[in-house]
Design a protein around this motif. Structure first.
Motif, mmCIF file in Angstrom:
data_model
loop_
_atom_site.group_PDB
_atom_site.id
_atom_site.type_symbol
_atom_site.label_atom_id
_atom_site.label_comp_id
_atom_site.label_asym_id
_atom_site.label_seq_id
_atom_site.Cartn_x
_atom_site.Cartn_y
_atom_site.Cartn_z
ATOM 1 N N ASN A 209 0.832 -1.195 0.000
ATOM 2 C CA ASN A 209 0.000 0.000 0.000
ATOM 3 C C ASN A 209 0.870 1.250 0.000
ATOM 4 N N ALA A 210 0.212 2.415 -0.073
ATOM 5 C CA ALA A 210 0.935 3.682 -0.218
ATOM 6 C C ALA A 210 1.857 3.958 0.963
ATOM 7 N N LEU A 211 1.375 3.700 2.170
ATOM 8 C CA LEU A 211 2.173 3.985 3.358
ATOM 9 C C LEU A 211 3.410 3.101 3.421
ATOM 10 N N ASP A 212 3.231 1.794 3.136
ATOM 11 C CA ASP A 212 4.370 0.880 3.150
ATOM 12 C C ASP A 212 5.389 1.249 2.067
ATOM 13 N N SER A 213 4.890 1.686 0.903
ATOM 14 C CA SER A 213 5.788 2.099 -0.172
ATOM 15 C C SER A 213 6.611 3.302 0.248
ATOM 16 N N LEU A 214 5.980 4.258 0.927
ATOM 17 C CA LEU A 214 6.684 5.454 1.387
ATOM 18 C C LEU A 214 7.760 5.097 2.403
ATOM 19 N N VAL A 215 7.432 4.175 3.314
ATOM 20 C CA VAL A 215 8.411 3.740 4.305
ATOM 21 C C VAL A 215 9.575 3.030 3.626
ATOM 22 N N MET A 216 9.280 2.193 2.637
ATOM 23 C CA MET A 216 10.320 1.410 1.963
ATOM 24 C C MET A 216 11.291 2.300 1.194
ATOM 25 N N ILE A 217 10.767 3.255 0.413
ATOM 26 C CA ILE A 217 11.677 4.111 -0.357
ATOM 27 C C ILE A 217 12.434 5.062 0.558
ATOM 28 N N SER A 218 11.827 5.459 1.683
ATOM 29 C CA SER A 218 12.522 6.318 2.643
ATOM 30 C C SER A 218 13.716 5.586 3.237
ATOM 31 N N ASN A 219 13.495 4.332 3.632
ATOM 32 C CA ASN A 219 14.579 3.539 4.204
ATOM 33 C C ASN A 219 15.667 3.263 3.170
ATOM 34 N N GLU A 220 15.256 3.004 1.929
ATOM 35 C CA GLU A 220 16.226 2.713 0.881
ATOM 36 C C GLU A 220 17.027 3.959 0.517
ATOM 37 N N PHE A 221 16.349 5.094 0.383
ATOM 38 C CA PHE A 221 17.010 6.327 -0.032
ATOM 39 C C PHE A 221 18.011 6.812 1.004
ATOM 40 N N THR A 222 17.668 6.658 2.271
ATOM 41 C CA THR A 222 18.553 7.140 3.336
ATOM 42 C C THR A 222 19.551 6.094 3.784
ATOM 43 N N GLY A 223 19.568 4.940 3.110
ATOM 44 C CA GLY A 223 20.565 3.926 3.405
ATOM 45 C C GLY A 223 20.264 3.058 4.604
ATOM 46 N N ASN A 224 19.004 2.981 5.004
ATOM 47 C CA ASN A 224 18.626 2.188 6.179
ATOM 48 C C ASN A 224 18.081 0.817 5.826
ATOM 49 N N GLY A 225 18.147 0.440 4.527
ATOM 50 C CA GLY A 225 17.607 -0.853 4.126
ATOM 51 C C GLY A 225 16.308 -0.687 3.360
ATOM 52 N N TYR A 226 15.696 -1.834 3.049
ATOM 53 C CA TYR A 226 14.504 -1.818 2.209
ATOM 54 C C TYR A 226 13.276 -2.347 2.953
ATOM 55 N N GLY A 227 13.420 -2.566 4.245
ATOM 56 C CA GLY A 227 12.322 -3.156 5.002
ATOM 57 C C GLY A 227 11.308 -2.133 5.457
ATOM 58 N N ILE A 228 10.232 -2.645 6.058
ATOM 59 C CA ILE A 228 9.183 -1.804 6.631
ATOM 60 C C ILE A 228 9.271 -1.925 8.144
ATOM 61 N N PHE A 229 9.531 -0.813 8.804
ATOM 62 C CA PHE A 229 9.673 -0.821 10.246
ATOM 63 C C PHE A 229 8.358 -0.378 10.886
ATOM 64 N N GLY A 230 7.775 -1.275 11.653
ATOM 65 C CA GLY A 230 6.504 -0.972 12.293
ATOM 66 C C GLY A 230 5.379 -1.805 11.717
ATOM 67 N N GLU A 231 4.503 -2.273 12.570
ATOM 68 C CA GLU A 231 3.378 -3.096 12.130
ATOM 69 C C GLU A 231 2.092 -2.296 12.019
ATOM 70 N N THR A 232 1.977 -1.222 12.785
ATOM 71 C CA THR A 232 0.764 -0.406 12.780
ATOM 72 C C THR A 232 1.000 0.878 11.990
ATOM 73 N N ILE A 233 -0.081 1.580 11.670
ATOM 74 C CA ILE A 233 0.046 2.844 10.938
ATOM 75 C C ILE A 233 0.849 3.848 11.756
ATOM 76 N N LEU A 234 0.565 3.935 13.057
ATOM 77 C CA LEU A 234 1.292 4.873 13.913
ATOM 78 C C LEU A 234 2.782 4.522 13.967
ATOM 79 N N GLY A 235 3.089 3.216 14.039
ATOM 80 C CA GLY A 235 4.477 2.793 14.063
ATOM 81 C C GLY A 235 5.206 3.137 12.771
ATOM 82 N N LYS A 236 4.518 2.977 11.645
ATOM 83 C CA LYS A 236 5.126 3.295 10.350
ATOM 84 C C LYS A 236 5.337 4.804 10.210
ATOM 85 N N LEU A 237 4.382 5.605 10.685
ATOM 86 C CA LEU A 237 4.549 7.057 10.644
ATOM 87 C C LEU A 237 5.725 7.487 11.519
#
Length: 262
Positions: free
Chosen positions: A189-217
């Motif tokens: 989904n859109a939120l997971d995609s945003l988290v993934m590219i943020s982590n990839e762009f800043t060099g933190n990996g390609y994973g999704i950190f957080g299981e809930t919406i609040l955790g992902k934000l």
């Protein structure tokens, strides 16, 4: 009779939606003016950041606001699961509220613009649990197209008036396009995609950190805040070192000039 009851209920819901958004705007106006008078007007960023860094942050701000408008337009009538759908509704309300608060409502034109800014569909969903698409939502999209263009025009005006480059647009386009590619390539989904590219762009990996919406934000906040602060810290440190170096050289030059005069 049933049609009249349905019409009356619909009008009542619209009145509630307008009243709620009006209250939110008034409260937001009060808080914004309070913060602006107490903090924003007394803080000079030039005391804390190099001038080039301030210019870059202002450019990024206009581009981010433009991108948020485009994303909101894209997802105005799309839902990917009930949790994300509610998140998108809250996102629409928050973004609409920001523009409503910062809008100069003294003119008739902007008052009409405020009325069209009201996220009728999103507020209906949250207040009455009713998902409806109406002509006002289509107008709502047109309003966000207007604000997207407005922020891009501000970006171009600020860039040209300060003699800045537009290279940052290329970087921003790459991130923006990657957001959609990741969403559909990875089927997230859109939120997971945003988290993934943020982590990839800043060099933190390609994973999704957080299981809930609040955790992902929260993950997004940590990633981008850390990235920006680290960049600002590096720029500030570099500027401080250069300032100290040239100050020392100027002092030596002044002594040399005084010696020659004597």
């Amino acid at each position: 009779m049933f049609i009249l009851e349905l019409l009356g209920e619909t009008l009542f819901q619209f009145a509630v939606v307008i009243a709620v958004f009006l209250v939110l705007t008034l409260v937001g106006d009060f808080i914004y003016k309070l913060l602006k008078n107490r903090y924003f007007n007394t803080i000079d960023l030039n005391d804390y950041l190099p001038e080039d860094e301030i210019h870059s942050l202002k450019q990024i701000f206009y581009l981010i606001m433009m991108a948020l408008c485009v994303v909101n337009i894209f997802y105005s009538f799309a839902g990917e699961g009930i949790d994300v759908f509610y998140f998108l509704a809250i996102f629409d309300i928050a973004l609409s509220l920001y523009f409503a608060i910062t809008l100069d409502k003294s003119s008739l034109k902007n008052k009409i613009l405020w009325l069209l800014l009201i996220p009728y569909g999103a507020l209906h969903l949250l207040l009455f649990n009713v998902d409806l698409i109406i002509i006002l939502d289509l107008i709502h999209v047109l309003v966000f197209i207007y604000f997207a263009k407005l922020n891009f025009d501000k970006f171009m005006e600020y860039t040209h008036s300060n003699g800045l480059g537009v290279t940052i647009v290329l970087l921003f386009v790459i991130i923006f396009v990657s957001f959609f590619i990741t969403q559909y390539a990875e089927r997230v989904n859109a939120l997971d995609s945003l988290v993934m590219i943020s982590n990839e762009f800043t060099g933190n990996g390609y994973g999704i950190f957080g299981e809930t919406i609040l955790g992902k934000l929260n993950s997004l906040l940590l990633v981008w805040a850390g990235y920006v602060i680290s960049g600002v810290s590096a720029a500030t440190l570099t500027a401080a070192i250069l300032r100290r170096h040239f100050k020392k050289r100027f002092a030596e030059l002044e002594k040399l000039i005084e010696g020659v005069d004597e």
